[in-house]
Scaffold this motif. Structure first.
Motif, PDB file in Angstrom:
ATOM      1  N   THR A 310       0.831  -1.194   0.000  1.00  0.00           N
ATOM      2  CA  THR A 310       0.000   0.000   0.000  1.00  0.00           C
ATOM      3  C   THR A 310       0.870   1.250   0.000  1.00  0.00           C
ATOM      4  OG1 THR A 310      -0.139  -0.059   2.419  1.00  0.00           O
ATOM      5  CG2 THR A 310      -1.927  -1.108   1.182  1.00  0.00           C
ATOM      6  N   MET A 311       0.347   2.309  -0.588  1.00  0.00           N
ATOM      7  CA  MET A 311       1.000   3.619  -0.563  1.00  0.00           C
ATOM      8  C   MET A 311      -0.041   4.635  -0.126  1.00  0.00           C
ATOM      9  SD  MET A 311       1.339   6.811  -2.026  1.00  0.00           S
ATOM     10  CE  MET A 311       1.008   6.906  -3.779  1.00  0.00           C
ATOM     11  N   GLY A 319      -4.028   6.076   7.068  1.00  0.00           N
ATOM     12  CA  GLY A 319      -5.144   5.207   6.702  1.00  0.00           C
ATOM     13  C   GLY A 319      -4.683   3.840   6.218  1.00  0.00           C
ATOM     14  N   VAL A 320      -3.665   3.793   5.335  1.00  0.00           N
ATOM     15  CA  VAL A 320      -3.217   2.485   4.842  1.00  0.00           C
ATOM     16  C   VAL A 320      -2.489   1.718   5.932  1.00  0.00           C
ATOM     17  CG1 VAL A 320      -3.122   3.309   2.461  1.00  0.00           C
ATOM     18  CG2 VAL A 320      -1.027   3.330   3.839  1.00  0.00           C
ATOM     19  N   SER A 321      -1.785   2.427   6.824  1.00  0.00           N
ATOM     20  CA  SER A 321      -1.142   1.724   7.929  1.00  0.00           C
ATOM     21  C   SER A 321      -2.179   1.102   8.848  1.00  0.00           C
ATOM     22  CB  SER A 321      -0.245   2.688   8.712  1.00  0.00           C
ATOM     23  OG  SER A 321       0.464   2.005   9.729  1.00  0.00           O
ATOM     24  N   ARG A 322      -3.253   1.818   9.100  1.00  0.00           N
ATOM     25  CA  ARG A 322      -4.334   1.263   9.920  1.00  0.00           C
ATOM     26  C   ARG A 322      -4.996   0.082   9.200  1.00  0.00           C
ATOM     27  NH1 ARG A 322      -7.835   3.487  13.834  1.00  0.00           N
ATOM     28  NH2 ARG A 322      -6.247   5.084  14.188  1.00  0.00           N
ATOM     29  N   ALA A 323      -5.056   0.120   7.868  1.00  0.00           N
ATOM     30  CA  ALA A 323      -5.619  -1.007   7.117  1.00  0.00           C
ATOM     31  C   ALA A 323      -4.790  -2.264   7.353  1.00  0.00           C
ATOM     32  CB  ALA A 323      -5.668  -0.675   5.625  1.00  0.00           C
ATOM     33  N   ALA A 324      -3.455  -2.112   7.412  1.00  0.00           N
ATOM     34  CA  ALA A 324      -2.599  -3.263   7.710  1.00  0.00           C
ATOM     35  C   ALA A 324      -2.826  -3.749   9.135  1.00  0.00           C
ATOM     36  CB  ALA A 324      -1.135  -2.888   7.499  1.00  0.00           C
ATOM     37  N   GLY A 337       3.731  -4.870   2.746  1.00  0.00           N
ATOM     38  CA  GLY A 337       4.614  -3.711   2.846  1.00  0.00           C
ATOM     39  C   GLY A 337       3.828  -2.447   2.624  1.00  0.00           C
ATOM     40  N   GLN A 338       4.404  -1.310   3.046  1.00  0.00           N
ATOM     41  CA  GLN A 338       3.700  -0.050   2.867  1.00  0.00           C
ATOM     42  C   GLN A 338       4.693   1.098   2.699  1.00  0.00           C
ATOM     43  OE1 GLN A 338       1.176   0.154   6.342  1.00  0.00           O
ATOM     44  NE2 GLN A 338       2.842   0.651   7.733  1.00  0.00           N
ATOM     45  N   VAL A 339       4.256   2.102   1.916  1.00  0.00           N
ATOM     46  CA  VAL A 339       5.021   3.327   1.696  1.00  0.00           C
ATOM     47  C   VAL A 339       4.136   4.480   2.147  1.00  0.00           C
ATOM     48  CG1 VAL A 339       6.441   4.623   0.085  1.00  0.00           C
ATOM     49  CG2 VAL A 339       5.882   2.233  -0.411  1.00  0.00           C
ATOM     50  N   ALA A 450      10.515   0.896  -2.751  1.00  0.00           N
ATOM     51  CA  ALA A 450       9.894   0.185  -1.633  1.00  0.00           C
ATOM     52  C   ALA A 450       9.074  -0.998  -2.131  1.00  0.00           C
ATOM     53  CB  ALA A 450       9.028   1.141  -0.827  1.00  0.00           C
ATOM     54  N   VAL A 451       8.306  -0.789  -3.187  1.00  0.00           N
ATOM     55  CA  VAL A 451       7.491  -1.875  -3.732  1.00  0.00           C
ATOM     56  C   VAL A 451       8.381  -3.037  -4.156  1.00  0.00           C
ATOM     57  CG1 VAL A 451       5.999  -2.529  -5.656  1.00  0.00           C
ATOM     58  CG2 VAL A 451       5.587  -0.386  -4.434  1.00  0.00           C
ATOM     59  N   LYS A 452       9.445  -2.712  -4.856  1.00  0.00           N
ATOM     60  CA  LYS A 452      10.343  -3.766  -5.355  1.00  0.00           C
ATOM     61  C   LYS A 452      11.077  -4.454  -4.215  1.00  0.00           C
ATOM     62  CE  LYS A 452      13.341  -4.481  -9.339  1.00  0.00           C
ATOM     63  NZ  LYS A 452      14.045  -3.800 -10.470  1.00  0.00           N
ATOM     64  N   ALA A 453      11.533  -3.676  -3.231  1.00  0.00           N
ATOM     65  CA  ALA A 453      12.251  -4.268  -2.098  1.00  0.00           C
ATOM     66  C   ALA A 453      11.347  -5.195  -1.296  1.00  0.00           C
ATOM     67  CB  ALA A 453      12.810  -3.166  -1.211  1.00  0.00           C
TER      68      ALA A 453
END
Length: 910
Positions: A310-311, A319-324, A337-339, A450-453
């Motif tokens: 998520t980004m 919001g995306v961190s809370r989704a995780a 993973g998230q950015v 970040a996505v690739k890592a």
């Protein structure tokens, strides 16, 4: 009638906002909470002060603070706060551009003492004591960017052609929202890639929602003649880049939340998380072949939803961190993973086990305290088995808005602004300031890294994030620095593993507080702002300590002993802040093993004083690495000590932590499904029956094998005092109990809505996540007590007082205000016959004259919370000529308790 304090306070607030507050009329006598006897108490009249557009109206209970933002003020991601001289941070209620708050206990507050702050920036009022106002000393040149290029540039376009479409489905209903939130997203995907592809979900931040021409309208849904601002289309550069590399990207619209999240305690983070999870659930359904909106048929069998990154931008980041954090066993998708770009962090918590990269723009004019740094700092030692890398990426010269093309002047469809400091070091012509195109290129590169890592473990992508001194050509001329925690790191010096520290020579090393909670505490940064304390001012929770090191001569030493085995690590990595100072401090390390063998190691890349364009980022921690020598030189499995040896003649640094470092990522065994999961009930009923001590029970769920720790903070909404403590949660424990003890034993609430006694907030610290962070302890309304008088007839002589003792049949929680009205009577007592010192605070003047019924009219007396009686008295001047007699007739309004009016009479004779 009997009126509660809260009802009168609400009335006073309305008057304050209308700028028509008059001095309060109150003839109060205050009773003890535990006895029916009473004593006279002085009543404080209301006062009004104005300064810098801020209005403060005080009364006997506290203050009303109000401020109206200037025309053109826009929705932002940072919260608007009132900061008070005693350090309190108050979140006001917003109505359009007007902000207001009730502050109990602040009876002597002046408008000149209040600061209106948003994201660390002072918008109005006093700036003294607000972090970030002191201009640090910085070099006049820019920090040097790393010279080494990564071998594989993640910002380079991939081999796939792309296709795109927008889907829209039924809106999401949210409790408390007047209108549904749109379910709309833009998809960009590879055209010819085979098989199911990993998914990247993006969520924009809190921006204005509608526009017409050059005007902004923040109503939802958009009114006829206005258009929705397409914030979700602002990440097309990132979407196209990632889609060309083989990822399916989905950018979600959230205007409906932006327009309606003002009433949510968490700033709408939970609602944004639900929206992300809603879209992911739809994607899973369409991936299985379920019929959906037009275009979604292209997704059938094309999505690998077990590999989602998520980004999120700004409030979208939280919001995306809370989704995780909301992940559950059985979800048809998995966030790996998230950015987070310039994120808010109102809830101050970390997604356990989720690799996270935070992009911090040094010229952020919205979330300008860079509070997103907490996603990295608070991850250190978060839980055994959590090896996820968390990285902080400081982008020098970037602002908040330009990562989104629809928030960028010149290319956005709706009006937009450059949020950088137009006239300062972050102005458009400032040296090192990035253009919008340059900033979008940096954003696309580091999001892709970040996505690739996190999806492939690619070394080149990871090195851009983990503190390595490398750069990517696709990021252009921008200076981008990073540091990280987690992954393949062994703690050497952290809050959970404090090494033994001693000093030699002129060096001093003391534990310091990132945010000082007591005056005697040593502060790490003094009055200089830092991203490492940006999000911690709304709570009393202590932050993890750091180490403040100072020296005044070369060859001074700070010695660490009690060290772990570092034989499987290639370097020592320190996160080091260089606070404001006129020269650049330098140091190296001396490693000595248990056999007495030593080696001096120099930094692979020495830390630099960051330039003024870094603004609060000047006190951002740089990663400083020291490559470890071969074991044939020093046995790193048996280190006796590590000395930090000074090379400069003087210096000051703050060491946040030190780890043994090796490159690469490692899978975590810990996740949000192996932690204590806490959710504070939104409302808990508390009554004053029995002992007056009752429990607010906070449920704890989740499967876990280790002890967790949370910070529980309780704000008394009547005194506005806050107390907090760390609470441990043992495996198998199902609740946390917060005990409420009401001084007003057996009291009832007589407010029609009941009374809110306290706000309980829980912050995850170790081994826990929080779904619902805050809730209210509430007492429901009861039956108003009956009002009586011991003797309705009072007598007095000049120099004495007419006295009546009024009683309640039971105590109240809020206290009761009893309206009294003077009515005409033959030979009526006159105002000029009363003691001036009694008249002044109650009626605002000592020059009143005439019969009490016409000169004074009415007055109010107060039965204090928990009390059952009050003495109401009228003092008569010693020199008053009352011959042959003077009379008083007073009517007590008892309509609230369903009783007829009560009549009091009094006679004054010579």
């Amino acid at each position: 009638m009997t009126r509660t304090r809260s009802a009168l306070l609400s009335s006073a607030l309305a008057l304050a906002l209308a700028a028509t507050v008059a001095p309060a009329a109150s003839g109060a006598t205050v009773a003890s909470a535990s006895a029916t006897s009473a004593q006279v108490a002085e009543v404080v009249p209301s006062t009004r002060s104005n300064a810098g557009g801020i209005t403060v109206v005080t009364d006997a209970d506290g203050a009303f603070v109000s401020w109206t933002a200037p025309v053109g003020d826009r929705l932002t991601d940072a919260r608007t706060q009132f900061r008070l001289p005693d350090g309190r941070v108050v979140l006001p209620t917003a109505t359009g551009r007007s902000y207001s708050a009730r502050v109990l206990g602040a009876t002597d507050l002046r408008a000149s003492q209040v600061a209106v702050v948003r994201g660390g920036r002072v918008l109005a009022g006093a700036s003294e004591g607000v972090a970030g106002q002191t201009a640090p000393t910085s070099p006049g040149v820019l920090a040097s960017r790393p010279s080494a290029l990564v071998s594989k540039d993640p910002g380079k376009a991939g081999k796939y052609a792309t296709r795109s479409f927008t889907y829209s489905s039924t809106g999401m209903k949210v409790p408390g929202y007047a209108a549904p939130v749109e379910t709309r997203a833009h998809v960009v995907m590879p055209r010819d890639a085979k098989g199911a592809r990993p998914v990247v979900v993006m969520l924009h931040g809190r921006h204005s929602v509608c526009y017409s021409g050059n005007g902004i309208v923040d109503d939802w849904p958009c009114a006829p003649g206005t258009k929705a601002i397409p914030s979700y289309l602002g990440y097309l550069d990132q979407q196209k880049l990632l889609a060309s590399q083989g990822y399916v990207t989905v950018s979600i619209a959230a205007n409906g939340i932006n327009a309606q999240d003002f009433s949510e305690a968490d700033g709408g983070a939970g609602t944004r998380a639900n929206l992300v999870r809603r879209h992911l659930s739809f994607l899973a359904s369409w991936n299985r072949g379920t019929k959906g909106p037009r275009g979604t048929e292209l997704l059938k069998g094309r999505l690998n939803l077990s590999r989602v990154v998520t980004m999120g931008h700004s409030r979208g980041g939280e919001g995306v961190s809370r989704a995780a954090i909301k992940a559950r066993v059985g979800d048809p998708f998995k966030i790996v993973g998230q950015v987070l770009i310039a994120p808010t962090d109102f809830a101050t918590q970390v997604a356990v086990g989720i690799p996270t990269t935070v992009l911090l723009p040094s010229c952020d004019g919205d979330v300008s305290d860079l509070q997103g740094q907490a996603y990295v700092d608070r991850a250190v030692g978060i839980m055994p088995g959590d090896h996820a890398m968390r990285s902080s990426v400081l982008v020098l010269g970037a602002n908040h808005n330009f990562f989104n093309s629809e928030w960028t002047p010149g290319i956005s469809k709706a009006p937009s602004i450059d949020d950088g400091d137009a006239s300062g070091t972050c102005g458009t012509s400032a040296k090192g300031r990035l253009t919008a195109k340059q900033q979008r290129a940096v954003g696309a590169t580091y999001v892709a890294a970040a996505v690739k890592a996190y999806l492939t473990g690619d070394d080149s992508a990871r090195q851009l994030l983990d503190g390595s001194a490398v750069r990517a050509a696709s990021a252009g001329a921008a200076t981008v620095l990073s540091h990280a925690v987690g992954a393949r790191r062994t703690p050497v010096l952290t809050a959970d593993r404090p090494a033994k520290v001693s000093t030699r020579g002129s060096a001093t090393a003391v534990s310091c507080a990132v945010v000082a909670r007591e005056e005697s505490t040593q502060e790490c940064f003094g009055n200089q702002a830092s991203p490492h304390n940006g999000g911690l001012y709304g709570t009393t929770m202590p932050a993890d300590p750091a180490l403040l090191v100072r020296w005044t001569a070369k060859d001074a030493r700070v010695r660490l002993t009690g060290l772990p085995d570092l034989s499987n690590r290639s370097a020592l990595a320190m996160r080091v802040v260089l606070p404001s100072q006129r020269t650049t401090p330098s140091f190296d390390l001396v490693l000595t093993d248990t056999k007495g063998r030593s080696a001096v190691v120099k930094a692979d890349r020495a830390p630099e004083r960051l330039p003024s364009i870094a603004r609060v980022g000047q006190a951002w921690a740089q990663e400083v690495r020291f490559s470890l020598p071969a074991r044939s030189v020093v046995d790193t499995s048996r280190l006796a000590r590590v000395d930090l040896r000074t090379r400069s003649a003087a210096g000051k640094i703050v060491v946040l932590d030190m780890h043994g470092f090796s490159s690469g990522l490692i899978r975590s065994s810990a996740s949000v499904n192996t932690v204590a999961r806490v959710s504070v009930p939104a409302r808990t009923k508390i009554t004053a029956a029995g002992s007056g001590s009752q429990v607010l029970r906070i449920p704890v769920t989740g499967s876990r094998k280790v002890t967790a720790r949370v910070w529980v903070e309780r704000l008394d909404l009547r005194s506005w005092k806050s107390v907090g403590e760390f609470r441990t949660i043992k495996p198998g424990q199902t609740s946390i109990d917060v005990r409420y003890t009401l001084a007003e034993d057996d009291a009832v609430s007589v407010s029609p809505e009941g009374v809110e006694l306290g706000l309980v907030t829980v912050i995850a610290d170790r081994g826990a996540v929080v779904d619902q962070p805050a809730g209210v302890a509430w007492t429901p309304p009861g039956v108003a007590p009956k009002v009586s008088v011991v003797d309705p007839v009072a007598t007095a002589s000049p120099g004495g007082s007419l006295r009546w003792e009024l009683r309640l049949s039971g105590p109240t929680i809020e206290g009761s205000w009893l309206p009294l009205t003077f009515t005409p009577v033959a030979g009526e007592l006159r105002a000029e016959q009363l003691v001036p010192a009694w008249l002044a605070p109650r009626f605002g003047s000592t020059e009143l004259s005439g019969p009490l019924s016409s000169s004074l009219g009415g007055i109010t007396t107060t039965v204090e919370p928990g009390a059952t009686s009050v003495i109401f008295e009228i003092p008569v001047r010693r020199t008053a000529d009352v011959a042959p007699r003077r009379s008083v007739r007073i009517v007590v309004d008892r309509s609230a308790s369903g009783e007829p009016d009560l009549v009091l009479t009094g006679t004054v004779t010579p």
